[in-house]
Design a protein around this motif. Sequence first.
Motif, short mmCIF file in Angstrom:
data_model
loop_
_atom_site.label_atom_id
_atom_site.label_comp_id
_atom_site.label_asym_id
_atom_site.label_seq_id
_atom_site.Cartn_x
_atom_site.Cartn_y
_atom_site.Cartn_z
N ARG A 46 -32.91 81.40 -47.55
CA ARG A 46 -31.50 81.76 -47.41
C ARG A 46 -30.69 80.55 -46.95
O ARG A 46 -31.13 79.81 -46.06
CB ARG A 46 -31.40 82.87 -46.37
CG ARG A 46 -30.09 83.60 -46.35
CD ARG A 46 -30.26 84.99 -45.76
NE ARG A 46 -30.97 85.86 -46.70
CZ ARG A 46 -31.12 87.17 -46.54
NH1 ARG A 46 -30.65 87.76 -45.45
NH2 ARG A 46 -31.74 87.90 -47.44
N GLY A 59 -44.53 66.62 -52.92
CA GLY A 59 -44.11 66.53 -51.53
C GLY A 59 -43.90 65.11 -51.03
O GLY A 59 -42.98 64.83 -50.28
N LYS A 60 -44.75 64.21 -51.46
CA LYS A 60 -44.69 62.88 -50.84
C LYS A 60 -43.51 62.04 -51.32
O LYS A 60 -43.34 60.92 -50.85
CB LYS A 60 -46.02 62.16 -51.04
CG LYS A 60 -46.33 61.68 -52.42
CD LYS A 60 -47.73 61.01 -52.40
CE LYS A 60 -48.07 60.38 -53.72
NZ LYS A 60 -49.42 59.77 -53.72
N PHE A 61 -42.73 62.58 -52.23
CA PHE A 61 -41.55 61.85 -52.69
C PHE A 61 -40.26 62.32 -52.05
O PHE A 61 -39.17 61.89 -52.44
CB PHE A 61 -41.46 61.95 -54.22
CG PHE A 61 -42.69 61.40 -54.89
CD1 PHE A 61 -42.94 60.04 -54.86
CD2 PHE A 61 -43.61 62.24 -55.48
CE1 PHE A 61 -44.10 59.52 -55.44
CE2 PHE A 61 -44.77 61.72 -56.06
CZ PHE A 61 -45.01 60.36 -56.03
N MET A 62 -40.38 63.19 -51.05
CA MET A 62 -39.18 63.82 -50.50
C MET A 62 -38.48 62.96 -49.47
O MET A 62 -38.34 63.33 -48.30
CB MET A 62 -39.55 65.19 -49.94
CG MET A 62 -39.92 66.18 -51.05
SD MET A 62 -40.40 67.79 -50.41
CE MET A 62 -40.54 68.75 -51.94
N VAL A 63 -38.01 61.81 -49.89
CA VAL A 63 -37.23 60.94 -49.01
C VAL A 63 -36.43 59.96 -49.88
O VAL A 63 -36.92 59.48 -50.91
CB VAL A 63 -38.16 60.17 -48.03
CG1 VAL A 63 -39.06 59.18 -48.74
CG2 VAL A 63 -37.36 59.47 -46.95
N ARG A 101 -44.94 74.16 -48.12
CA ARG A 101 -46.29 73.66 -47.88
C ARG A 101 -46.84 73.11 -49.20
O ARG A 101 -46.98 73.89 -50.16
CB ARG A 101 -47.24 74.77 -47.43
CG ARG A 101 -47.04 75.31 -46.06
CD ARG A 101 -47.60 74.41 -44.96
NE ARG A 101 -47.27 74.99 -43.65
CZ ARG A 101 -46.05 74.95 -43.11
NH1 ARG A 101 -45.06 74.35 -43.76
NH2 ARG A 101 -45.83 75.49 -41.93
N SER A 105 -35.22 67.12 -50.21
CA SER A 105 -35.96 67.46 -48.99
C SER A 105 -36.78 68.71 -49.25
O SER A 105 -36.49 69.47 -50.16
CB SER A 105 -34.98 67.77 -47.85
OG SER A 105 -34.14 66.68 -47.61
N PRO A 138 -37.26 74.91 -46.39
CA PRO A 138 -37.88 75.39 -45.16
C PRO A 138 -39.20 76.10 -45.44
O PRO A 138 -39.29 76.90 -46.36
CB PRO A 138 -36.84 76.37 -44.60
CG PRO A 138 -35.53 75.92 -45.18
CD PRO A 138 -35.86 75.35 -46.52
N ARG A 139 -40.20 75.75 -44.68
CA ARG A 139 -41.55 76.31 -44.77
C ARG A 139 -42.29 75.87 -46.04
O ARG A 139 -43.31 76.47 -46.40
CB ARG A 139 -41.53 77.85 -44.71
CG ARG A 139 -41.15 78.34 -43.33
CD ARG A 139 -40.62 79.76 -43.29
NE ARG A 139 -39.88 79.93 -42.05
CZ ARG A 139 -40.44 80.30 -40.90
NH1 ARG A 139 -41.72 80.58 -40.86
NH2 ARG A 139 -39.70 80.39 -39.82
#
Lengths: 441, 441, 441, 441
Positions: B234, B395-399, B384, B378, B381-382
Amino acid sequence: MSAAAWERGGHASLMLEFERARELTEKLAEPLSPEDQTVQSMADASPVKWHRGHTTWFFETFVLMDNDRGYKPYDKRFAYLFNSYYDSIGPRQPRPSRGLITRPDVEEVAAYRAHVDCAMQALLSRCLDPEVQAMIILGINHEQQHQELLLMDVKHLLSCNPLQPAYIDTPLSESSGEARCRPCNPLQPADAEASQPPSKELPPQAWISYEGGLVDIGHDGIGFAFDNESPRHRVFLPPFAIASRPVTCGEWVQFIEDGGYERANLWLSEGWATVQDKSWDAPMYWSHTEPGWSVFTLGGPKELDPAEPVCHVSYYEADAFARWAGARLPTEFEWELAAVGQPEKGNPFDRMEIHPVPLGAQSSMFADVWQWTSSSYSPYPRFRPAEGAIGEYNGKFMVNQHVLRGGSCATPAGHARTCYRNFFPSASRWAFSGLRLAKDV
Amino acid sequence: MSAAAWERGGHASLMLEFERARELTEKLAEPLSPEDQTVQSMADASPVKWHRGHTTWFFETFVLMDNDRGYKPYDKRFAYLFNSYYDSIGPRQPRPSRGLITRPDVEEVAAYRAHVDCAMQALLSRCLDPEVQAMIILGINHEQQHQELLLMDVKHLLSCNPLQPAYIDTPLSESSGEARCRPCNPLQPADAEASQPPSKELPPQAWISYEGGLVDIGHDGIGFAFDNESPRHRVFLPPFAIASRPVTCGEWVQFIEDGGYERANLWLSEGWATVQDKSWDAPMYWSHTEPGWSVFTLGGPKELDPAEPVCHVSYYEADAFARWAGARLPTEFEWELAAVGQPEKGNPFDRMEIHPVPLGAQSSMFADVWQWTSSSYSPYPRFRPAEGAIGEYNGKFMVNQHVLRGGSCATPAGHARTCYRNFFPSASRWAFSGLRLAKDV
Amino acid sequence: MSAAAWERGGHASLMLEFERARELTEKLAEPLSPEDQTVQSMADASPVKWHRGHTTWFFETFVLMDNDRGYKPYDKRFAYLFNSYYDSIGPRQPRPSRGLITRPDVEEVAAYRAHVDCAMQALLSRCLDPEVQAMIILGINHEQQHQELLLMDVKHLLSCNPLQPAYIDTPLSESSGEARCRPCNPLQPADAEASQPPSKELPPQAWISYEGGLVDIGHDGIGFAFDNESPRHRVFLPPFAIASRPVTCGEWVQFIEDGGYERANLWLSEGWATVQDKSWDAPMYWSHTEPGWSVFTLGGPKELDPAEPVCHVSYYEADAFARWAGARLPTEFEWELAAVGQPEKGNPFDRMEIHPVPLGAQSSMFADVWQWTSSSYSPYPRFRPAEGAIGEYNGKFMVNQHVLRGGSCATPAGHARTCYRNFFPSASRWAFSGLRLAKDV
Amino acid sequence: MSAAAWERGGHASLMLEFERARELTEKLAEPLSPEDQTVQSMADASPVKWHRGHTTWFFETFVLMDNDRGYKPYDKRFAYLFNSYYDSIGPRQPRPSRGLITRPDVEEVAAYRAHVDCAMQALLSRCLDPEVQAMIILGINHEQQHQELLLMDVKHLLSCNPLQPAYIDTPLSESSGEARCRPCNPLQPADAEASQPPSKELPPQAWISYEGGLVDIGHDGIGFAFDNESPRHRVFLPPFAIASRPVTCGEWVQFIEDGGYERANLWLSEGWATVQDKSWDAPMYWSHTEPGWSVFTLGGPKELDPAEPVCHVSYYEADAFARWAGARLPTEFEWELAAVGQPEKGNPFDRMEIHPVPLGAQSSMFADVWQWTSSSYSPYPRFRPAEGAIGEYNGKFMVNQHVLRGGSCATPAGHARTCYRNFFPSASRWAFSGLRLAKDV
């Protein structure tokens, strides 16, 4: 192109030399796939396809365009693609970007070669002015230079492939009686048992002394030479001695084991900085494999043979080795004096073996590796480059390079010459470059 | 792979989707020579041959090796060559050096594909666990991503060629009734007369308003989605309006003419530094040709069409344009809310036209260009990532990247999705990236 | 400048705040020689002399020039030297070259400060418009920011000196009862015996839970805040928990000993590349000295205290640590929610101790280190930068940085704030930056 | 130190020479603030403070430590800070980071100098072995070299300051009768009217011919010389002519106006690449100011005087100019032959004017600028560097540099010498380097 061939002269001979040179380029490219021929592995190297196109462009630009009014260029845009460094001719593809040109493809470059060869053959069948003949001879020698460059560049390219493939699946030495180019896998290092047994150790090098004095250096005007080998001029030399053979891989291993790459005091300051910066600890293409060393060759990886002349060393390394050995590099004048009268050598490529042969008891001055001299690459006194674009051939590179003399296992037969001046920057290692020691007496 | 296909389920369907995906890759590679398929034109791009090998390695590694005990890898060394970035799997060829691998050649990569396809088909004919099915579906979607990358990379490669060749000699738009991909010569700029007449000017964009509030964002669990689209969560949104269509090339020309690339105050500080450093003065692939602009496309150079959505702009440019226009970029949440219920789009590649289509009076949220959002990439939320190597997928590219939404003319049909999150660094321009404006209301 | 001070308002108070801020800068510079104040140790840092000049230029440019008709600039050329990044104001000395300006010297910069202070005091004694007052308050807060930057930059500079000198010869902790800043010599490592005994181990951190929901974030309009802290807006947060204290040096040692810097799977892809490229194996300023670690501080090198909050870590490291710990970084919204109502903190610099204090049983959200959050530095919804040059203060940096919250041992008292948004690029480590963990509940 | 002084010998004389050299360094540093003395403006330059420390360290290390058992080093850690490049002595501060050392400060470096001077004076009052005397004389000449380097480095540093300050507020030429160093402001270009009227045009240069033949080159053993000037040896020279004076600024303007910096065919290939890369269009420190040129000098900016010898040109530029002029650079042997018997020159610094003097009708071979020769910096035949660390003084730099001969307006009196070999890399311009033409006859 050898002086002898040039002297025999005549249309037939020139046509023959032209055809031989052109065919050899194709023969050298033949084992290579379109993929192999297109990629550029570093800024200093060029794709094989580019070498094939550039040597063709050379004849087109400097011979056909100037002397054949009816000649129609294959594709005007190729002037941009295949000009190497002739600013007077016009703009060009930047050198580090030669590998981006995937089109024209290999096939079209072959068609370009055929187109130019056809026009050249027509021209060669006519009666030609000496100036035109001279330019054709230059073009032939130019193509021979690129044959060696092509092999240097392919060796570098293949060495970058983690699979460490061989240029051609032919035994490096047929005398070994077995294929040495097994399916090679760099990730699973070469099977030492399958390799040729290393040559026996050589007797130590001897020193050959010269009295020096006033000597004449440079091209004597008989046969072809590049402009940088002239004018012939007088140089005063103190007495000196020169080694009977080049430095071997076995001797280089001793240098390494004696801390050669770890002792700053053996090195020129720039050389030491380069060693640190590039983490050099052995010649190019060497890798440490227990219990010894293996080397990457055009035949794939193989066990190091201590009797082979060391190859792929930079000027910095050659200079440091000489200091370590209590000797020095010869000047190019000393080298030339020592080489006078020795039979010139080159690789006829009748077998596709392109690696220095282990040294025997005797060794000529032309011994399968180019030999670094201590001489900076400078113009000979009263040197004048030719007028026009062709004047850019050599003169503009005469700074911050050192002269190498002799010829290598990758130099085409007929191309080596006593007065020949090869040259590379001090940190270059991808040429087939070794060294021969000298000393004061 | 579309959600619909996935829902229909069953072996037959999955096999069909697998085969379609694998065939499309080959279809896209087919117009390209071995030379075209081998060269890497920049560190961010990969050779076509590598894409073909890597997508194959993906199935081999994540499906066959784990689920087919009898499977024998085609060549164990390929794991080194074709691993992209999975550190957990093992070492790999460095990304900027993918273009150095001339062997295996194109033919052998085709054999590798056939070998893996054969094993996959055998596997697919069996009854498979849901986990295995899910991994195969991931592999199919992975291959679709690489289909778009392949086209981006080929476009970049061909644009580096001074001859400006076309990917394929097919009219970019058959409706124009004539071939637009004449033999193109960058050195002799494209003949404007032969080009398609530019589309008429569009009516100005409209604003579509939304009330905002608490909205649910992310994948709803129906059909396939990448892990980065979950969990659904949400988000509170203030009221906003979003443009009825993407920004057009015609509008971008106005931005340029108004000094858009010369006014520091329109730019983020990093963006302005990039503009100066790279001398940007227009989108990638644009070049100024009197009296207007031409663009390089996969069909070769063509005259700029003002009604086309602008493409190949960086985040910095998109952000500066929005500021200039008195608007802003939408957040990815605003975009998603606005796209809900719109028909997802993609290129079926039934014609080999791969260029944004001029905008009509109406335009969907999926309009032939990816659309930069103001949202940093990014984790939701939550979020995994999956266990094991596959967890490295996203995931490892989230910056330090921004999210793009929508899909482009190079996105395969069935691959676009309302909740899809594409992402690139702020200075990237080689993706088919445009923008759509938003504003506060 | 604190909100409280601002609220008390009135000329007297503003003049007092102005004088305090100006004096503190001078106090911080005082222990430094002209040599120390002039050198720039990296592109990101600035010379102390430059900080002193730039903060002065800020008042001159944004207050005096606009509001004092009679004001005569000290030297018009200083506008070029001391403009930081305001493109609207005009050209400026490039940032990486600030250290080349040896003249004006330190003495003349002091004269410049005195000249502007004098004019400011005259202005402050008059009745001022609220806009002018607001600009002066901004200038005071701006100067406070530079006070922290000055300390960061001096610390970096001194750390580059192989003698590892102390900023000031004052005990870091007077409670230790002895001078800790012995004449330090990096070449002869610090005498461990002379160091303060490390604090006792702390009890493990606790988790403080929050229910989340719709929360209001950002500045509430009372007292001063930078523009980037507004507008106050609503955000939806899922439930979460946040750690009772920042991560300590002792915990970081465990991370190191568990291979934290050697396991790719703990890191963002960019972070892992940075670790390799820069050979990071510990936070900045740490060095391995048997049997433990020592850290370089503004008081010189000292033994690592495991109870201190870890400091000088990058975003990449903070993120990797959190993953290793089975937790995550908080968002800036979570952090703000948790900090509401806590007493804001800062360093009054009554003792010149500028190093994080070991953590006690209780620890506030403001605990001597800035705390990385997972939030990218983006504009709040409906954010509008101010008109004119001052609009460049914050907005143009809102890309590719992450928000840090809290305040550090180098943050002046009165400058920390619950809604304060500090920001740095992901690889930056020279700020006093640590982290506090969060997790989903 | 001049040969004459050395010959007079004796303790008194050596002590006097020592004191003079040490005092001159301090005199040259005196106009500079601590700020000026600490900053390093590029990797090739060193801070003045470092020069002062390094020359002191030289005496401490090579004289006092070896010959004065009672000597106690001022601070052992200074060996790390002030070693320049002597690998045999031990590790050292990296050259590009000499400017990071703000402590010891200028005052402490002065104390270090006093400490060593005191010990040296005690030593000099004793009866010394010839080897010790020789080392002290080397130290004096070493200090003189650093005096010129100090001035080169300060000039570069001040030129980087947008305020373009003068090294010292003394008229550059007292004969002009007025101060030329008005408060200079680079942002408001120098007031041309206030400048000294340029000298009258010179008569064209004349050519002085030499027959060549076998000549003896190098130091004749009388008085001091560096090791690189020996051994004296025989060289064969063809006939040549050398210009009667160096190339002037007026002639250089003609070169520029004739497209000198725009015509590739005038340049060595490396030189042309450098011109493009660095956007050179004039000598270093020149700037175009309508209607002519101004130059930055140690006295601040001034109008270009066409009669001055051109200064601050690289080898590449000197070579290109010579080609443009239809001439060439002399070899170092030709230069030396032409200089034999001419009075050696240097700057006594009795007035602090440090800029080349306009040429008169006559000009010696020593004419206020170092003169590039075409000779690569190589060892003379049978050159042997000294044993031990001092052997690193010259020999290890003998690659990829060119020899300059003569001396400049920044060379201390007594330091210039007919056989002196100065040397710099081909792209260096911050030395006081000009050129003199030669040609074949």
